[in-house]
Design an enzyme around this catalytic site. Sequence first.
Site, mmCIF file in Angstrom:
data_model
loop_
_atom_site.group_PDB
_atom_site.id
_atom_site.type_symbol
_atom_site.label_atom_id
_atom_site.label_comp_id
_atom_site.label_asym_id
_atom_site.label_seq_id
_atom_site.Cartn_x
_atom_site.Cartn_y
_atom_site.Cartn_z
ATOM 1 C CB ALA A 68 -0.888 -0.014 1.235
ATOM 2 C CD GLN A 70 1.994 6.563 4.547
ATOM 3 O OE1 GLN A 70 2.907 6.095 5.214
ATOM 4 N NE2 GLN A 70 2.046 7.781 4.029
ATOM 5 C CB SER A 71 3.829 -0.586 2.138
ATOM 6 O OG SER A 71 4.526 -1.774 2.466
ATOM 7 C CG ASN A 72 4.186 -0.237 8.553
ATOM 8 O OD1 ASN A 72 4.533 0.911 8.801
ATOM 9 N ND2 ASN A 72 3.008 -0.727 8.927
ATOM 10 C CB ALA A 74 7.189 -0.650 0.588
#
Length: 313
Positions: A68, A70-72, A74
Amino acid sequence: MAAKLELAHKPTPLWRNDALDELLGLSVWVKRDDADGGAEAGNKLRKLEYLMGDALAQGAQAVITCGAAQSNHARATTLIARQLGLVAVVLLRTKDAGREPDSGNLRLMRMCGARITFVSPEQYASRDELMRAESARLKAEGLEAYVIPEGGSNGTGSLGYVDAVAELRQQQKLGLCPDNFDTIVCACGSGGTTAGLVLGVGTHGGAQRVDAIAVCDDRAYFEAVVGRIIDEARAIRDVGPPAPYSIHDAYKGPAYGVMSDEQRAFLDQLAQRCGLIADPTYSGKALFGLSRLDPRPSSALFIHTGGLPGLLA
Ligand SMILES: *Cc1c(COP(=O)(O)O)cnc(C)c1O
């Protein structure tokens, strides 16, 4: 046998708080995997120890992953890639790339110079194909790329959470917490943490069962995903059998990343009464679920999986 790097600060602390027991209505220990590193902290680090180990073993110069906006995952992958001198390429899902604010995880990814491509939710459905195509493009540039699936959730990544249970057993033997919890509880977003914990408990013990709180999709979906990751992990390493586990899908709130008023009030209670910060997408919903689990466990180990930058977005 999978190659492993040491990336996380381990063993992660066990944390107790009387007001938290009162708020949740049971005896709970929190394993602070949110404190397993600096800006890269969170549950993805344990998975990345194996995934990045594999990437380096295969001679990768770049890693590609997705998530997403706001991917943690990534964000953690980008930070570790830069620490290892690898190029980080990320595909991020968004409805409107032009409106993504420069905050939270996205800001950290940008600061690290991640090569970011925003894709629509429809395109994101074919993320694995898109990442393979990206890998071919990088190869044409002369860069050997390693693809990490969404959330780092495959058999290789899940081994990090098999090891987390071995680490817990050591802490239990030292008398730092009860020797056998009723349940280990975590948020479930792409299934790798749950799969690893289920295999870890099946291999090492430490609890009767695992209860995973889904933050999106539903129980049938995650049973299939977790089952597949378990099979992959067992093909790589001699672990298991799986411990008993349940996926709970009644606590995911209105949508992925969106909380109900009741959930938001719970998040504030956690902070005000216990000084515990949980994020609205994962750990906040998982703790909310634990406060309502039925039947009630008498003791629980909650895995705090991190996610602070997502809260700050
Ligand atoms: C990714 C993530 C989870 C979910 O873990 P999965 O292994 O993807 O199910 C939970 N909490 C946080 C903070 C995360 O970033």
